[in-house]
Every structure is written in C-alpha cells, then in structure tokens.
Design a protein around this motif. Structure first.
Motif, mmCIF file in Angstrom:
data_model
loop_
_atom_site.group_PDB
_atom_site.id
_atom_site.type_symbol
_atom_site.label_atom_id
_atom_site.label_comp_id
_atom_site.label_asym_id
_atom_site.label_seq_id
_atom_site.Cartn_x
_atom_site.Cartn_y
_atom_site.Cartn_z
ATOM 1 N N GLU A 66 63.717 53.146 30.596
ATOM 2 C CA GLU A 66 64.676 52.571 29.897
ATOM 3 C C GLU A 66 65.345 51.530 30.799
ATOM 4 O OE1 GLU A 66 68.484 53.423 27.060
ATOM 5 O OE2 GLU A 66 69.544 53.424 28.878
ATOM 6 N N ILE A 67 65.497 50.326 30.741
ATOM 7 C CA ILE A 67 65.336 48.991 31.477
ATOM 8 C C ILE A 67 66.535 48.032 30.972
ATOM 9 C CG2 ILE A 67 64.284 47.161 32.814
ATOM 10 C CD1 ILE A 67 61.598 48.178 32.070
ATOM 11 N N VAL A 68 67.645 47.473 31.205
ATOM 12 C CA VAL A 68 68.187 46.986 30.349
ATOM 13 C C VAL A 68 68.614 45.614 31.717
ATOM 14 C CG1 VAL A 68 70.550 46.321 30.118
ATOM 15 C CG2 VAL A 68 69.830 48.473 29.676
ATOM 16 N N THR A 69 68.054 44.247 31.035
ATOM 17 C CA THR A 69 68.042 43.040 32.097
ATOM 18 C C THR A 69 68.860 42.308 30.761
ATOM 19 O OG1 THR A 69 65.801 43.562 31.958
ATOM 20 C CG2 THR A 69 66.793 40.643 32.017
ATOM 21 N N THR A 70 69.910 41.334 32.486
ATOM 22 C CA THR A 70 70.470 40.374 32.299
ATOM 23 C C THR A 70 70.195 39.031 32.129
ATOM 24 O OG1 THR A 70 72.526 42.123 32.175
ATOM 25 C CG2 THR A 70 73.417 39.627 32.234
ATOM 26 N N ILE A 71 70.140 38.110 31.911
ATOM 27 C CA ILE A 71 69.852 37.163 32.597
ATOM 28 C C ILE A 71 71.047 36.099 32.714
ATOM 29 C CG2 ILE A 71 69.459 34.962 31.684
ATOM 30 C CD1 ILE A 71 67.428 35.898 29.365
ATOM 31 N N HIS A 72 70.809 35.749 34.223
ATOM 32 C CA HIS A 72 72.165 34.922 34.332
ATOM 33 C C HIS A 72 72.141 33.135 34.544
ATOM 34 C CE1 HIS A 72 73.617 38.798 36.117
ATOM 35 N NE2 HIS A 72 73.084 39.198 36.792
ATOM 36 N N SER A 73 71.021 32.725 34.205
ATOM 37 C CA SER A 73 70.638 31.502 34.738
ATOM 38 C C SER A 73 69.350 30.318 33.615
ATOM 39 C CB SER A 73 71.309 31.164 36.162
ATOM 40 O OG SER A 73 69.708 30.926 36.877
ATOM 41 N N VAL A 74 70.313 29.908 32.916
ATOM 42 C CA VAL A 74 68.723 29.753 32.295
ATOM 43 C C VAL A 74 68.723 27.679 32.141
ATOM 44 C CG1 VAL A 74 67.492 29.191 30.168
ATOM 45 C CG2 VAL A 74 68.589 31.619 30.389
ATOM 46 N N ASP A 75 67.681 26.997 32.516
ATOM 47 C CA ASP A 75 67.812 26.321 32.915
ATOM 48 C C ASP A 75 66.474 26.104 31.849
ATOM 49 O OD1 ASP A 75 67.777 22.936 33.452
ATOM 50 O OD2 ASP A 75 66.482 23.989 35.136
ATOM 51 N N MET A 76 66.920 25.034 30.335
ATOM 52 C CA MET A 76 65.470 24.561 29.674
ATOM 53 C C MET A 76 65.653 23.237 29.614
ATOM 54 S SD MET A 76 65.598 27.697 27.096
ATOM 55 C CE MET A 76 64.757 26.998 25.844
#
Length: 144
Positions: free
Chosen positions: A26-36
């Motif tokens: 089980e893998i839990v990923t949390t995105i902290h920053s996004v630049d689009m």
C-alpha cells in the motif's frame, strides 16, 4: 495519465541490489506543490494535499529484482541514475510520454517491508507540470 505516472514515480524506491518482500503493498502519496503554467489555479489546488492511496501486488520474481519493478510500471520508463546504499535511495527515472517526457527524482529510505520517499517530477509536452510529493509505502499482507 501524466498524474498517475508521476505519482508512481514519486512513490516507490528503486535499487538493483536491494530486495523487498513480495506481497501486497500500500502506497500513500501526498502532493505538496504543483506548477502547471497556463492551467487554471483550481486544477493545481485539486491535486495538492490530498493523500492518494494505491495498492500493488509484488510477485516473488519482482521482489528478487528489488523495488525497481514497482516504479517501472510503464516500459517507456528508464533509470538514468539510481543508487541504494545502506537503505538510502537516490534515483532519477525518465518516462517517454505523448509529446514529451516525465523526469522524476526521488530520495528516501526503505526496508524490506516499508519505505519513505520525497520526490520532484517535471513533465514536458503539451501541458508542462512540475510537482513535489512525499510517499509512504508498506507491505500489508499477501496478494490475493
């Protein structure tokens, strides 16, 4: 599709000499920053801060090769650098994708049954994106 590839790339450590336990992970990923660039701000805001959980069944044959097989869920991906020394990960993976590439740099640590990584992914192409994330993975049992 780009986001899923980035999440997998950021989430999972790799090493040729290291082994992990086969079974369900089980893998839990949390995105902290996004630049689009050129995308509405709400798109990036929707991606940030919400834990995303995925499961993967790692076969005994994959486990013998190490956690690399978890990262390379697409055959278009290749490692340009990876090192695993003393349970510490440092890797760069490049994936070809429609109209560009996605390059993911990951650093972290792992044991046979768990890992923690931080990473940065940069995608080029029609919709460039740069993301940073952390991931925590653990073996949760046998595959069913």
């Amino acid at each position: 599709m780009i986001t899923a590839t980035i999440l997998v790339a950021l989430a999972v450590p790799s090493a040729a000499s290291a082994q992990v336990s086969p079974g369900k992970w089980e893998i839990v990923t949390t995105i902290h920053s996004v630049d689009m660039p050129n995308a509405p701000p709400f798109v990036a805001d929707m991606m940030k801060g919400k834990p995303i959980k995925v499961s993967h069944c790692l076969t005994p044959a994959e486990a013998v090769r190490g956690p690399q097989d978890l990262m390379k869920s697409r055959k278009e991906c290749t490692f340009t650098r990876y090192s695993m020394v003393g349970g510490k990960l440092d890797s760069v993976m490049v994936c070809k994708q429609s109209g560009g590439t996605m390059t993911s740099t990951s650093r972290g640590s792992f044991t046979l049954n768990s890992f923690t990584t931080t990473g940065r992914s940069v995608a080029t192409g029609a919709q460039p994106i740069t993301m940073t994330a952390t991931a925590i993975g653990r073996r949760v049992g046998e595959c069913k």
